[in-house]
Design an enzyme around this catalytic site. Structure first.
Site, PDB file in Angstrom:
ATOM      1  N   SER A   1       0.882  -1.166   0.000  1.00  0.00           N
ATOM      2  CA  SER A   1       0.000   0.000   0.000  1.00  0.00           C
ATOM      3  C   SER A   1       0.915   1.211   0.000  1.00  0.00           C
ATOM      4  O   SER A   1       2.083   1.107   0.412  1.00  0.00           O
ATOM      5  CB  SER A   1      -0.857  -0.002   1.275  1.00  0.00           C
ATOM      6  OG  SER A   1      -1.483   1.258   1.457  1.00  0.00           O
TER       7      SER A   1
ATOM      8  N   TYR B   1      -3.108  -1.468  10.189  1.00  0.00           N
ATOM      9  CA  TYR B   1      -2.942  -1.620   8.731  1.00  0.00           C
ATOM     10  C   TYR B   1      -1.579  -1.097   8.285  1.00  0.00           C
ATOM     11  O   TYR B   1      -0.841  -1.773   7.566  1.00  0.00           O
ATOM     12  CB  TYR B   1      -4.070  -0.861   8.022  1.00  0.00           C
ATOM     13  CG  TYR B   1      -4.063  -0.990   6.513  1.00  0.00           C
ATOM     14  CD1 TYR B   1      -4.554  -2.133   5.893  1.00  0.00           C
ATOM     15  CD2 TYR B   1      -3.578   0.040   5.706  1.00  0.00           C
ATOM     16  CE1 TYR B   1      -4.561  -2.250   4.502  1.00  0.00           C
ATOM     17  CE2 TYR B   1      -3.581  -0.065   4.321  1.00  0.00           C
ATOM     18  CZ  TYR B   1      -4.081  -1.211   3.723  1.00  0.00           C
ATOM     19  OH  TYR B   1      -4.086  -1.326   2.347  1.00  0.00           O
TER      20      TYR B   1
HETATM   21  P1  NDP Z   1     -11.134  -5.802  -1.693  1.00  0.00           P
HETATM   22  O1  NDP Z   1     -11.683  -5.623  -0.310  1.00  0.00           O
HETATM   23  O2  NDP Z   1     -11.884  -5.264  -2.840  1.00  0.00           O
HETATM   24  O3  NDP Z   1     -10.887  -7.377  -1.963  1.00  0.00           O
HETATM   25  C1  NDP Z   1     -10.216  -8.140  -1.007  1.00  0.00           C
HETATM   26  C2  NDP Z   1     -10.105  -9.581  -1.475  1.00  0.00           C
HETATM   27  O4  NDP Z   1      -9.442 -10.343  -0.467  1.00  0.00           O
HETATM   28  C3  NDP Z   1     -11.450 -10.252  -1.702  1.00  0.00           C
HETATM   29  O5  NDP Z   1     -11.333 -11.192  -2.759  1.00  0.00           O
HETATM   30  C4  NDP Z   1     -11.697 -10.977  -0.381  1.00  0.00           C
HETATM   31  O6  NDP Z   1     -12.617 -12.042  -0.557  1.00  0.00           O
HETATM   32  C5  NDP Z   1     -10.273 -11.427  -0.031  1.00  0.00           C
HETATM   33  N1  NDP Z   1     -10.047 -11.635   1.407  1.00  0.00           N
HETATM   34  C6  NDP Z   1     -10.208 -10.720   2.399  1.00  0.00           C
HETATM   35  N2  NDP Z   1      -9.957 -11.283   3.594  1.00  0.00           N
HETATM   36  C7  NDP Z   1      -9.614 -12.576   3.350  1.00  0.00           C
HETATM   37  C8  NDP Z   1      -9.257 -13.683   4.190  1.00  0.00           C
HETATM   38  N3  NDP Z   1      -9.214 -13.585   5.520  1.00  0.00           N
HETATM   39  N4  NDP Z   1      -8.991 -14.867   3.600  1.00  0.00           N
HETATM   40  C9  NDP Z   1      -9.053 -15.011   2.245  1.00  0.00           C
HETATM   41  N5  NDP Z   1      -9.356 -13.990   1.414  1.00  0.00           N
HETATM   42  C10 NDP Z   1      -9.660 -12.801   1.967  1.00  0.00           C
HETATM   43  O7  NDP Z   1      -9.642  -5.211  -1.633  1.00  0.00           O
HETATM   44  P2  NDP Z   1      -8.775  -4.454  -2.745  1.00  0.00           P
HETATM   45  O8  NDP Z   1      -8.882  -5.163  -4.021  1.00  0.00           O
HETATM   46  O9  NDP Z   1      -9.057  -3.021  -2.691  1.00  0.00           O
HETATM   47  O10 NDP Z   1      -7.306  -4.612  -2.135  1.00  0.00           O
HETATM   48  C11 NDP Z   1      -6.405  -5.616  -2.534  1.00  0.00           C
HETATM   49  C12 NDP Z   1      -5.068  -5.346  -1.859  1.00  0.00           C
HETATM   50  O11 NDP Z   1      -4.580  -4.063  -2.223  1.00  0.00           O
HETATM   51  C13 NDP Z   1      -5.109  -5.391  -0.326  1.00  0.00           C
HETATM   52  O12 NDP Z   1      -3.938  -5.985   0.176  1.00  0.00           O
HETATM   53  C14 NDP Z   1      -5.137  -3.918   0.048  1.00  0.00           C
HETATM   54  O13 NDP Z   1      -4.605  -3.675   1.324  1.00  0.00           O
HETATM   55  C15 NDP Z   1      -4.282  -3.323  -1.057  1.00  0.00           C
HETATM   56  N6  NDP Z   1      -4.542  -1.905  -1.268  1.00  0.00           N
HETATM   57  C16 NDP Z   1      -5.719  -1.490  -1.840  1.00  0.00           C
HETATM   58  C17 NDP Z   1      -5.940  -0.136  -2.029  1.00  0.00           C
HETATM   59  C18 NDP Z   1      -7.186   0.384  -2.672  1.00  0.00           C
HETATM   60  O14 NDP Z   1      -7.325   1.616  -2.758  1.00  0.00           O
HETATM   61  N7  NDP Z   1      -8.099  -0.451  -3.135  1.00  0.00           N
HETATM   62  C19 NDP Z   1      -4.957   0.869  -1.581  1.00  0.00           C
HETATM   63  C20 NDP Z   1      -3.779   0.303  -1.000  1.00  0.00           C
HETATM   64  C21 NDP Z   1      -3.587  -1.023  -0.856  1.00  0.00           C
HETATM   65  P3  NDP Z   1     -13.503 -12.637   0.677  1.00  0.00           P
HETATM   66  O15 NDP Z   1     -14.019 -11.459   1.434  1.00  0.00           O
HETATM   67  O16 NDP Z   1     -14.545 -13.480   0.039  1.00  0.00           O
HETATM   68  O17 NDP Z   1     -12.535 -13.457   1.476  1.00  0.00           O
END
Ligand code: NDP
Length: 261
Positions: A145, A158
């Site tokens: 991030s 975080y």
């Molecule tokens: P989303 O919340 O849109 O998607 C998260 C994904 O991770 C989903 O597929 C979810 O599916 C899965 N997930 C969450 N928790 C678990 C768990 N315990 N076990 C297995 N799978 C899990 O997130 P983003 O696409 O926005 O973010 C992706 C990455 O990018 C993250 O690491 C985030 O920190 C990072 N990021 C994103 C930013 C943004 O602006 N979007 C900015 C900075 C960093 P399910 O809930 O079904 O498990």
């Protein structure tokens, strides 16, 4: 596609690929020729994502498990690598955020965020590395991030998890590089995905963020996919332990709102 960007014949795992940035990363990697295993907790949404990707002619498989369950992480990597006879690419994308001022912060929140954002990537990297080192080739990309390189208020767990993930990336890069396995981090800025649902509800937030970004806008999740497809390809062969920030210039440029400039 030129050979150096091709992932033909390779096998990849992308966590958190049922939606958001992970979905776009999986899509871009599959478009480059790899078979991609997409993972998340929610099976139905994962299957829907797989159906959408398959409809585009892409080679994907699903594995539903919770990253906070250590044995499931270990089993997933080993069972996929053994079934496929190889594992070339691991993208630790899944992550969660928790907004909590320090004075109200709980140990439970800290543990939940750490388990998903850094303990799980540690386990997946560790297990994947064994398969990759045995073949003398591998590409690991951890998704950080902008908050892996700068701090922010009200998200201590975080920010700590993502800074820790950057450190883990560099430590593993130092250890695995000479064995043909590179480990890098892609660090996204602000992208319009579900992780930002709560902050987007704050009045003026979306515009306020855009006004601090030199490109003047939030990122489109598609814009994360291409960068990661490059990072997991042979084209990135001399890149190791690097944190590649993809944030429209947020942390690299100094932008004041027009009326204050
Ligand atoms: P989303 O919340 O849109 O998607 C998260 C994904 O991770 C989903 O597929 C979810 O599916 C899965 N997930 C969450 N928790 C678990 C768990 N315990 N076990 C297995 N799978 C899990 O997130 P983003 O696409 O926005 O973010 C992706 C990455 O990018 C993250 O690491 C985030 O920190 C990072 N990021 C994103 C930013 C943004 O602006 N979007 C900015 C900075 C960093 P399910 O809930 O079904 O498990």
């Amino acid at each position: 596609m030129t050979e150096r960007f091709s992932l033909k014949g390779q096998v990849a795992i992308v966590t958190g690929a049922s939606r958001g940035l992970g979905y776009e990363m999986a899509k871009a990697i599959a478009e480059s020729g790899a078979k991609v295993w997409i993972t998340a907790r929610g099976k139905e949404r994962l299957e829907d994502a797989a159906d959408k990707l398959r409809a585009e002619g892409l080679d994907v498989a699903v594995r539903a498990f919770d990253l906070s369950d250590g044995p499931s992480c270990v089993a997933a990597v080993n069972e996929i690598a053994e079934a496929e006879g190889r594992l070339d690419i691991l993208v630790n994308n899944a992550g969660i955020n928790a907004w909590e001022p320090l004075e109200r912060a709980t140990t439970a929140t800290w543990d939940t965020v750490m388990n998903t954002n850094i303990r799980a990537p540690y386990l997946l990297c560790r297990e994947a590395a064994r398969h990759m080192v045995a073949k003398g080739y591998g590409r690991i990309v951890n998704i950080g991030s902008a908050l892996a390189v700068v701090g922010r208020e009200n998200v201590t767990a975080y920010v700590s998890s993502k800074h820790g993930l950057a450190g883990m990336t560099r430590a593993m890069a130092a250890e695995l590089g000479a064995m043909g396995v590179t480990v890098n981090m892609m660090a996204p800025g602000y992208f319009l995905t579900e992780i930002n649902t709560t902050i987007l509800e704050r009045p003026g937030y979306e515009k306020g963020v855009s006004s601090r970004i030199s490109l003047g806008r939030w990122g489109d999740p598609e814009e994360a996919g291409g960068v990661v497809a490059f990072m997991v390809s042979k084209a990135s062969s001399y890149m190791n332990g690097h944190v590649l920030v993809v944030d429209g210039g947020l942390t690299e440029t100094f932008v004041l709102p027009v009326d204050a400039a």
